[in-house]
Scaffold this motif. Structure first.
Motif, PDB file in Angstrom:
ATOM      1  N   UNK A  80      43.730 -47.952 -50.816  1.00 19.30           N
ATOM      2  CA  UNK A  80      43.288 -49.214 -50.191  1.00 19.30           C
ATOM      3  C   UNK A  80      42.576 -50.116 -51.095  1.00 19.30           C
ATOM      4  N   UNK A 122      39.617 -51.863 -52.407  1.00 19.94           N
ATOM      5  CA  UNK A 122      38.217 -51.472 -52.321  1.00 19.94           C
ATOM      6  C   UNK A 122      37.529 -52.702 -53.388  1.00 19.94           C
ATOM      7  N   UNK A 123      36.441 -52.344 -53.262  1.00 22.91           N
ATOM      8  CA  UNK A 123      35.323 -53.402 -53.992  1.00 22.91           C
ATOM      9  C   UNK A 123      34.175 -52.675 -54.070  1.00 22.91           C
ATOM     10  N   UNK A 124      33.659 -52.934 -55.421  1.00 22.94           N
ATOM     11  CA  UNK A 124      32.206 -52.306 -55.684  1.00 22.94           C
ATOM     12  C   UNK A 124      31.083 -53.365 -54.930  1.00 22.94           C
ATOM     13  N   UNK A 125      30.401 -52.705 -54.292  1.00 27.40           N
ATOM     14  CA  UNK A 125      29.124 -53.685 -53.548  1.00 27.40           C
ATOM     15  C   UNK A 125      28.038 -53.250 -54.489  1.00 27.40           C
ATOM     16  N   UNK A 126      27.754 -54.004 -55.574  1.00 29.23           N
ATOM     17  CA  UNK A 126      26.878 -53.742 -56.566  1.00 29.23           C
ATOM     18  C   UNK A 126      25.294 -53.935 -55.843  1.00 29.23           C
ATOM     19  N   UNK A 127      24.385 -53.585 -56.577  1.00 28.30           N
ATOM     20  CA  UNK A 127      22.896 -53.677 -56.241  1.00 28.30           C
ATOM     21  C   UNK A 127      22.318 -53.644 -57.593  1.00 28.30           C
ATOM     22  N   UNK A 150      10.524 -30.550 -56.916  1.00 30.50           N
ATOM     23  CA  UNK A 150      11.934 -30.220 -56.193  1.00 30.50           C
ATOM     24  C   UNK A 150      13.125 -30.181 -57.277  1.00 30.50           C
ATOM     25  N   UNK A 151      12.861 -31.191 -58.061  1.00 29.22           N
ATOM     26  CA  UNK A 151      14.097 -31.298 -59.049  1.00 29.22           C
ATOM     27  C   UNK A 151      13.866 -30.111 -60.148  1.00 29.22           C
ATOM     28  N   UNK A 187      15.501 -26.564 -59.921  1.00 27.28           N
ATOM     29  CA  UNK A 187      16.996 -26.530 -60.174  1.00 27.28           C
ATOM     30  C   UNK A 187      17.014 -26.110 -61.603  1.00 27.28           C
ATOM     31  N   UNK A 236      19.428 -30.915 -48.195  1.00 34.58           N
ATOM     32  CA  UNK A 236      18.248 -30.308 -48.826  1.00 34.58           C
ATOM     33  C   UNK A 236      17.723 -29.030 -47.975  1.00 34.58           C
ATOM     34  N   UNK A 265      18.297 -30.937 -54.224  1.00 36.55           N
ATOM     35  CA  UNK A 265      17.070 -31.528 -53.790  1.00 36.55           C
ATOM     36  C   UNK A 265      17.110 -32.806 -52.814  1.00 36.55           C
ATOM     37  N   UNK A 325      38.944 -44.443 -42.798  1.00 38.89           N
ATOM     38  CA  UNK A 325      39.340 -45.070 -43.873  1.00 38.89           C
ATOM     39  C   UNK A 325      38.456 -45.002 -45.109  1.00 38.89           C
ATOM     40  N   UNK A 326      39.160 -44.802 -46.254  1.00 36.66           N
ATOM     41  CA  UNK A 326      38.041 -44.572 -47.475  1.00 36.66           C
ATOM     42  C   UNK A 326      37.060 -45.926 -47.461  1.00 36.66           C
ATOM     43  N   UNK A 346      27.333 -48.940 -44.660  1.00 33.71           N
ATOM     44  CA  UNK A 346      27.171 -49.410 -45.961  1.00 33.71           C
ATOM     45  C   UNK A 346      25.973 -48.510 -46.326  1.00 33.71           C
ATOM     46  N   UNK A 387      23.760 -48.070 -49.875  1.00 38.92           N
ATOM     47  CA  UNK A 387      23.834 -48.742 -51.393  1.00 38.92           C
ATOM     48  C   UNK A 387      24.157 -47.643 -52.270  1.00 38.92           C
ATOM     49  N   UNK A 388      23.692 -46.313 -51.866  1.00 36.28           N
ATOM     50  CA  UNK A 388      24.043 -45.126 -53.152  1.00 36.28           C
ATOM     51  C   UNK A 388      25.450 -44.861 -53.391  1.00 36.28           C
ATOM     52  N   UNK A 394      28.616 -47.196 -53.941  1.00 34.97           N
ATOM     53  CA  UNK A 394      28.985 -48.898 -54.007  1.00 34.97           C
ATOM     54  C   UNK A 394      30.396 -48.914 -53.467  1.00 34.97           C
ATOM     55  N   UNK A 395      31.152 -47.855 -53.328  1.00 35.50           N
ATOM     56  CA  UNK A 395      32.445 -48.197 -52.499  1.00 35.50           C
ATOM     57  C   UNK A 395      32.606 -48.290 -51.057  1.00 35.50           C
ATOM     58  N   UNK A 396      31.281 -47.947 -50.521  1.00 31.70           N
ATOM     59  CA  UNK A 396      31.389 -47.867 -49.005  1.00 31.70           C
ATOM     60  C   UNK A 396      31.272 -49.392 -48.718  1.00 31.70           C
ATOM     61  N   UNK A 397      32.157 -49.819 -47.484  1.00 35.10           N
ATOM     62  CA  UNK A 397      32.538 -51.026 -47.175  1.00 35.10           C
ATOM     63  C   UNK A 397      31.281 -51.626 -46.738  1.00 35.10           C
ATOM     64  N   UNK A 398      30.908 -53.128 -46.981  1.00 34.53           N
ATOM     65  CA  UNK A 398      29.475 -53.805 -46.773  1.00 34.53           C
ATOM     66  C   UNK A 398      30.080 -54.343 -45.572  1.00 34.53           C
ATOM     67  N   UNK A 415      33.281 -54.904 -43.963  1.00 37.62           N
ATOM     68  CA  UNK A 415      34.666 -54.743 -43.655  1.00 37.62           C
ATOM     69  C   UNK A 415      35.077 -54.217 -42.332  1.00 37.62           C
TER      70      UNK A 415
END
Lengths: 94, 468
Positions: free
Chosen positions: A56, A58-63, A74-75, A78, B84, B101, B187-188, B226, B228-229, B231-235, B237
């Motif tokens: 489908x 897709x678009x990258x929603x960058x931040x 915690x880390x 592991x 976790x 974690x 939907x993806x 959405x 932010x972790x 980036x392909x989740x629909x903002x 849409x």
């Protein structure tokens, strides 16, 4: 297994998985059957089709990058081995 | 107590009204799950104390005046989701002692709404949609194919109300249908994949299973959004024209594929034909369609899946994650570690996937597969221009082929993998069929499903629900 199938040997050596001779023969046989199965796809009419990477649109929603708080304890749990604030990993440079 | 006796909204209402406490409800469900797991190996991990802690926290919030939409609702998650405090071995020695974690975004959203994670369910080797074979030592996966997605089986057997899984080739929807419950692959981009262990980034997306249709809508609403972790989740849409269903079936046009009737086994063909007639009887407009690219699409799906999986799995080298072999030589270390930790399917996909991506084979297989992907997407889009929804079978045969080899098991997905390739949402019904909509058209799917509530007439009243 065809001893001349260098591409198959190369794939094993690239991905680095230890296989016995018997396992190699079995896997090579599976590869042959898989290729035979794929012949139908090779015959598909794709003249003029573009390459497409996603099903489908897709678009990258960058931040903006920013640090997030995390719990180091915690880390560290592991890590196989941890010493003086560092992960201990196998030596890779002699 | 079986969770199937209640739906999510009723359970949450009873807990929010303090008619029953989340702790006592969850306690009963866990006791039942323990019995269930003794008979059928559905769970990779049962939460027990951790679940009771979550339930106690829900009770505290409810007593404090909060109204939680999923208060105390038992949720199971597939082992390839991070949560976790719970292990995430994903049926592989590669991650045998891994305790993430952090929690996956979808799990965070659902638990934030009050759901209680009571356990993790079995998945295939490294989360790959696969069949159990007599495996080499790397895999911990021991379940039969019909349980390849334990979450759907847990929902069917009353071990939970909601089940969060992943759906790559369609086995989640098939397992749900075969066990008499509903399955949904949104939907993806609708549900975040943060915290879901991916093998094939193009096709691995969240999926749901639930015994009650309305619970899928609840799951979708609670887990969507959405992130932010990822980036392909629909903002922003949503459908261009927001779909509003006015209970008038003649407003919906449904596409059927009569040519599949010759290809399906008698039992599945009979159900599909009955659905066709039922839709007409209800008043939906129907249109006959043809889609002749399924077999080519299925093969392209596996070429892309193998290629991506070989790349993804290469990060598991025993240095940062998982078990490691003993060796003084680095090359030997990698070879031995992967032998020790990779199961049969992971091994096959790693090596054959690398072969398909090699200089000699890249154009012949991978590039060709991407072109077929494009064609598949275009053909589905053309069909969805002619109608609102597509009604397709889910599988060729009602029972999976026992002891099938890897190619035969891939062929089981010829009616689901192409849909996933095209990035379309699909809702699976008990009885072996799925309804497909355009991207972000889940509302249409659920509206149709509501009208097909008489589906039990077709599928034998879900009488096998619970008989996993």
């Amino acid at each position: 297994m065809d001893p001349k199938d260098e591409a198959f040997e190369k794939a094993i050596n690239t991905i680095k998985i230890e296989l016995s001779d018997q396992e190699k023969v079995a896997l090579h046989d599976q590869l042959g059957r898989f290729q035979k199965w794929l012949e139908l796809m090779e015959m598909a009419e794709t003249e003029g089709s573009d390459l497409h990477y996603f099903g489908c649109s897709v678009e990258n929603n960058m931040r903006e990058d920013r640090p997030l708080e995390s719990d180091l304890e915690e880390i560290r749990k592991e890590a196989v081995e941890f010493e003086d604030g560092f992960y201990l990993v196998p030596r890779i440079i002699d | 107590m079986k969770a199937t006796e209640l739906n999510a909204l009723k359970a949450a209402e009873a807990i929010n009204n303090q008619e029953v406490s989340a702790t006592s409800f969850v306690e009963e469900i866990i006791d039942y799950c323990k019995e269930l797991d003794n008979k059928k190996k559905i769970f990779s991990h049962l939460a027990d104390e951790k679940a009771l802690e979550q339930a106690a926290a829900v009770d505290q919030k409810v007593q404090g005046g909060f109204n939680l939409p999923l208060a105390g609702v038992p949720l199971v998650i597939a082992d390839n989701y991070a949560f976790k405090g719970m292990p995430a071995a994903i049926a592989s020695r590669t991650l045998q002692n891994y305790h993430p974690p952090f929690s996956a975004a979808a799990v965070e959203k659902l638990t934030g709404a009050g759901a209680v994670v009571i356990g993790k369910t079995i998945v295939g080797d490294m989360g790959l949609d696969t069949v159990a074979e007599k495996d080499k030592e790397g895999s911990l996966f021991k379940a039969p194919l019909y349980l390849a997605k334990g979450g759907a089986a847990a929902a069917a057997a009353g071990g939970c109300i909601l089940s969060l899984e992943s759906d790559s080739s369609g086995i989640t929807r098939q397992t749900a249908s075969r066990n008499g419950v509903f399955g949904l692959r949104p939907t993806p981009g609708r549900v975040s994949r943060f915290g879901l262990n991916l093998c094939c980034g193009s096709f691995d997306y969240p999926g749901f299973a639930a015994a009650h249709l309305g619970d899928l809508a609840v799951l979708l609403q609670a887990s969507t959004g959405y992130d932010e972790r990822d980036v392909m989740t629909a903002a922003n849409r949503i459908q261009r024209d927001k779909f509003v269903y006015d209970n008038n079936p003649s407003r919906l046009k449904i596409g059927f594929f009569p040519s599949y009737l010759d290809f399906l086994d008698a039992e599945v063909a009979d159900t599909y034909e009955k659905m066709h007639l039922l839709c007409r009887k209800i008043g939906f407009k129907t249109v006959d369609l043809k889609l002749g690219i399924l077999q080519e699409s299925l093969r392209a799906f596996y070429v892309i899946s193998y290629a991506e999986t070989s790349s993804t799995l290469s990060r598991f080298d025993g240095i940062r994650f998982g078990s490691a072999a003993e060796s003084d030589d680095l090359e030997e270390y990698y070879f031995k570690t992967r032998r020790l930790t990779f199961g049969s399917e992971a091994c096959r996909r790693s090596i054959i996937g690398t072969y398909l991506l090699s200089d000699e084979n890249y154009g012949r297989y991978y590039k060709k597969a991407l072109k077929v992907l494009n064609n598949t997407r275009r053909l589905f889009a053309e069909m969805l221009d002619k109608c609102d929804l597509l009604l397709m079978p889910l599988y060729k045969s009602a029972s999976p082929i026992a002891g099938a080899d890897f190619i035969q098991t891939y062929e089981e997905n010829c009616l689901t993998a192409p849909v996933n390739m095209a990035g379309l949402p699909s809702l699976a019904f008990p009885g072996g069929f799925q309804v497909i909509a355009e991207p972000f058209g889940e509302e249409k799917l659920l509206a149709l499903a509501e009208n097909l509530s008489i589906v039990e007439e077709v599928t034998g009243s879900n009488s096998e629900k619970g008989e996993v």
